[in-house]
Design a protein around this motif. Structure first.
Motif, PDB file in Angstrom:
ATOM      1  N   MET A 100      83.370  50.166 -44.001  1.00 53.68           N
ATOM      2  CA  MET A 100      83.824  51.435 -43.490  1.00 53.68           C
ATOM      3  C   MET A 100      82.932  51.937 -42.366  1.00 53.68           C
ATOM      4  SD  MET A 100      85.555  54.194 -46.091  1.00 53.68           S
ATOM      5  CE  MET A 100      84.079  54.646 -46.842  1.00 53.68           C
ATOM      6  N   SER A 101      81.720  51.480 -42.307  1.00 55.63           N
ATOM      7  CA  SER A 101      80.816  51.954 -41.281  1.00 55.63           C
ATOM      8  C   SER A 101      81.190  51.440 -39.894  1.00 55.63           C
ATOM      9  CB  SER A 101      79.384  51.540 -41.618  1.00 55.63           C
ATOM     10  OG  SER A 101      79.304  50.131 -41.645  1.00 55.63           O
ATOM     11  N   ALA A 102      82.079  50.456 -39.823  1.00 55.67           N
ATOM     12  CA  ALA A 102      82.482  49.886 -38.536  1.00 55.67           C
ATOM     13  C   ALA A 102      83.402  50.830 -37.767  1.00 55.67           C
ATOM     14  CB  ALA A 102      83.171  48.550 -38.745  1.00 55.67           C
ATOM     15  N   PHE A 103      83.981  51.825 -38.451  1.00 52.07           N
ATOM     16  CA  PHE A 103      84.916  52.727 -37.799  1.00 52.07           C
ATOM     17  C   PHE A 103      84.307  54.104 -37.640  1.00 52.07           C
ATOM     18  CE2 PHE A 103      87.620  49.677 -40.112  1.00 52.07           C
ATOM     19  CZ  PHE A 103      88.283  49.130 -39.028  1.00 52.07           C
ATOM     20  N   LYS A 152      95.784  47.857 -39.268  1.00 49.94           N
ATOM     21  CA  LYS A 152      95.700  47.751 -40.723  1.00 49.94           C
ATOM     22  C   LYS A 152      94.297  48.054 -41.257  1.00 49.94           C
ATOM     23  CE  LYS A 152      99.476  44.525 -41.544  1.00 49.94           C
ATOM     24  NZ  LYS A 152      99.850  43.241 -42.143  1.00 49.94           N
ATOM     25  N   PRO A 153      93.226  47.497 -40.655  1.00 52.60           N
ATOM     26  CA  PRO A 153      91.885  47.838 -41.164  1.00 52.60           C
ATOM     27  C   PRO A 153      91.550  49.323 -41.027  1.00 52.60           C
ATOM     28  CG  PRO A 153      91.789  45.870 -39.805  1.00 52.60           C
ATOM     29  CD  PRO A 153      93.160  46.431 -39.662  1.00 52.60           C
ATOM     30  N   GLU A 154      92.020  49.968 -39.947  1.00 52.71           N
ATOM     31  CA  GLU A 154      91.786  51.403 -39.790  1.00 52.71           C
ATOM     32  C   GLU A 154      92.524  52.204 -40.858  1.00 52.71           C
ATOM     33  OE1 GLU A 154      90.992  52.266 -35.068  1.00 52.71           O
ATOM     34  OE2 GLU A 154      93.042  52.200 -35.780  1.00 52.71           O
ATOM     35  N   ILE A 155      93.762  51.818 -41.148  1.00 56.73           N
ATOM     36  CA  ILE A 155      94.544  52.521 -42.162  1.00 56.73           C
ATOM     37  C   ILE A 155      93.884  52.373 -43.530  1.00 56.73           C
ATOM     38  CG2 ILE A 155      96.763  52.584 -43.351  1.00 56.73           C
ATOM     39  CD1 ILE A 155      97.995  51.616 -40.647  1.00 56.73           C
ATOM     40  N   LYS A 156      93.435  51.169 -43.844  1.00 55.17           N
ATOM     41  CA  LYS A 156      92.764  50.923 -45.116  1.00 55.17           C
ATOM     42  C   LYS A 156      91.495  51.777 -45.226  1.00 55.17           C
ATOM     43  CE  LYS A 156      90.597  47.318 -47.872  1.00 55.17           C
ATOM     44  NZ  LYS A 156      90.327  45.899 -48.039  1.00 55.17           N
ATOM     45  N   ALA A 157      90.687  51.800 -44.180  1.00 57.18           N
ATOM     46  CA  ALA A 157      89.453  52.580 -44.201  1.00 57.18           C
ATOM     47  C   ALA A 157      89.743  54.071 -44.291  1.00 57.18           C
ATOM     48  CB  ALA A 157      88.626  52.271 -42.958  1.00 57.18           C
ATOM     49  N   ALA A 158      90.804  54.537 -43.624  1.00 51.93           N
ATOM     50  CA  ALA A 158      91.141  55.962 -43.654  1.00 51.93           C
ATOM     51  C   ALA A 158      91.574  56.401 -45.045  1.00 51.93           C
ATOM     52  CB  ALA A 158      92.241  56.253 -42.637  1.00 51.93           C
ATOM     53  N   VAL A 159      92.402  55.592 -45.719  1.00 51.91           N
ATOM     54  CA  VAL A 159      92.852  55.950 -47.070  1.00 51.91           C
ATOM     55  C   VAL A 159      91.674  55.933 -48.036  1.00 51.91           C
ATOM     56  CG1 VAL A 159      94.289  55.199 -49.005  1.00 51.91           C
ATOM     57  CG2 VAL A 159      95.216  55.194 -46.697  1.00 51.91           C
ATOM     58  N   LEU A 212      89.554  59.170 -47.212  1.00 52.39           N
ATOM     59  CA  LEU A 212      90.148  60.466 -47.525  1.00 52.39           C
ATOM     60  C   LEU A 212      90.426  60.656 -49.012  1.00 52.39           C
ATOM     61  CD1 LEU A 212      92.645  60.852 -44.569  1.00 52.39           C
ATOM     62  CD2 LEU A 212      90.546  62.122 -44.944  1.00 52.39           C
ATOM     63  N   PHE A 213      90.889  59.603 -49.688  1.00 51.99           N
ATOM     64  CA  PHE A 213      91.320  59.757 -51.077  1.00 51.99           C
ATOM     65  C   PHE A 213      90.356  59.136 -52.083  1.00 51.99           C
ATOM     66  CE2 PHE A 213      95.244  59.844 -48.531  1.00 51.99           C
ATOM     67  CZ  PHE A 213      95.668  61.115 -48.854  1.00 51.99           C
ATOM     68  N   LYS A 214      89.256  58.537 -51.625  1.00 53.31           N
ATOM     69  CA  LYS A 214      88.232  57.951 -52.498  1.00 53.31           C
ATOM     70  C   LYS A 214      88.850  56.954 -53.485  1.00 53.31           C
ATOM     71  CE  LYS A 214      85.089  60.989 -51.015  1.00 53.31           C
ATOM     72  NZ  LYS A 214      85.706  61.466 -49.798  1.00 53.31           N
ATOM     73  N   THR A 215      89.680  56.051 -52.953  1.00 54.91           N
ATOM     74  CA  THR A 215      90.328  55.033 -53.765  1.00 54.91           C
ATOM     75  C   THR A 215      90.048  53.662 -53.176  1.00 54.91           C
ATOM     76  OG1 THR A 215      92.363  55.160 -52.495  1.00 54.91           O
ATOM     77  CG2 THR A 215      92.220  56.542 -54.461  1.00 54.91           C
ATOM     78  N   ALA A 228      94.525  49.361 -55.558  1.00 52.63           N
ATOM     79  CA  ALA A 228      94.032  48.440 -56.581  1.00 52.63           C
ATOM     80  C   ALA A 228      94.495  48.915 -57.954  1.00 52.63           C
ATOM     81  CB  ALA A 228      92.512  48.357 -56.525  1.00 52.63           C
ATOM     82  N   GLU A 229      94.440  48.031 -58.911  1.00 53.09           N
ATOM     83  CA  GLU A 229      94.897  48.322 -60.268  1.00 53.09           C
ATOM     84  C   GLU A 229      94.122  49.503 -60.851  1.00 53.09           C
ATOM     85  OE1 GLU A 229      97.712  47.682 -62.966  1.00 53.09           O
ATOM     86  OE2 GLU A 229      97.408  46.333 -61.265  1.00 53.09           O
ATOM     87  N   GLY A 230      94.855  50.467 -61.394  1.00 54.25           N
ATOM     88  CA  GLY A 230      94.234  51.624 -62.029  1.00 54.25           C
ATOM     89  C   GLY A 230      93.920  52.768 -61.070  1.00 54.25           C
ATOM     90  N   GLN A 231      94.158  52.601 -59.796  1.00 56.56           N
ATOM     91  CA  GLN A 231      93.883  53.645 -58.801  1.00 56.56           C
ATOM     92  C   GLN A 231      95.158  54.452 -58.557  1.00 56.56           C
ATOM     93  OE1 GLN A 231      90.829  54.031 -56.894  1.00 56.56           O
ATOM     94  NE2 GLN A 231      89.991  52.653 -58.417  1.00 56.56           N
ATOM     95  N   GLU A 232      94.987  55.722 -58.184  1.00 55.99           N
ATOM     96  CA  GLU A 232      96.141  56.526 -57.785  1.00 55.99           C
ATOM     97  C   GLU A 232      95.697  57.637 -56.861  1.00 55.99           C
ATOM     98  OE1 GLU A 232      96.751  59.950 -61.208  1.00 55.99           O
ATOM     99  OE2 GLU A 232      98.040  58.199 -61.224  1.00 55.99           O
TER     100      GLU A 232
END
Length: 101
Positions: free
Chosen positions: A1-4, A42-49, A52-55, A90-94
């Motif tokens: 995440m530090s790359a963005f 895609k990597p930016e979207i993954k890092a943003a979610v 923001l949502f700590k998942t 990931a499994e168990g996350q929401e």
């Protein structure tokens, strides 16, 4: 995440998409659908979610929604294209969208 850049990540996600299809996908496959900026990757979207949502995000699928053709009097026009991201957690996350005060 530090790359963005964290300021950039806050501008990537625009809004959640709430529709019949998105709620069905959310229940069946633990996916959430977001409207994202048109230049987001895609990597930016993954890092943003994750920021923001700590998942923990498992995968991201992106599609471009073509703008509808519309009439303006005698002239034909078109709405803008926009990008939609399906984020699988990931499994168990929401993600909880409820507003807390």
């Amino acid at each position: 995440m530090s790359a963005f850049n964290s300021e950039r990540l806050l501008q990537v996600l625009l809004a959640p998409v709430v529709s019949e299809k998105s709620t069905y996908v959310g229940e069946k496959a633990n996916q959430y659908v977001f409207r994202v900026s048109s230049d987001a990757t895609k990597p930016e979207i993954k890092a943003a979610v994750e920021l923001l949502f700590k998942t923990k995000v498992d995968s991201v699928t992106v599609s471009v929604v073509k703008g509808k053709k519309k009439r303006f009097g005698r002239m034909m026009g078109r709405r803008n294209n926009w990008k939609k991201a399906y984020v699988r957690l990931a499994e168990g996350q929401e993600i909880n969208f409820a507003v807390t005060e």
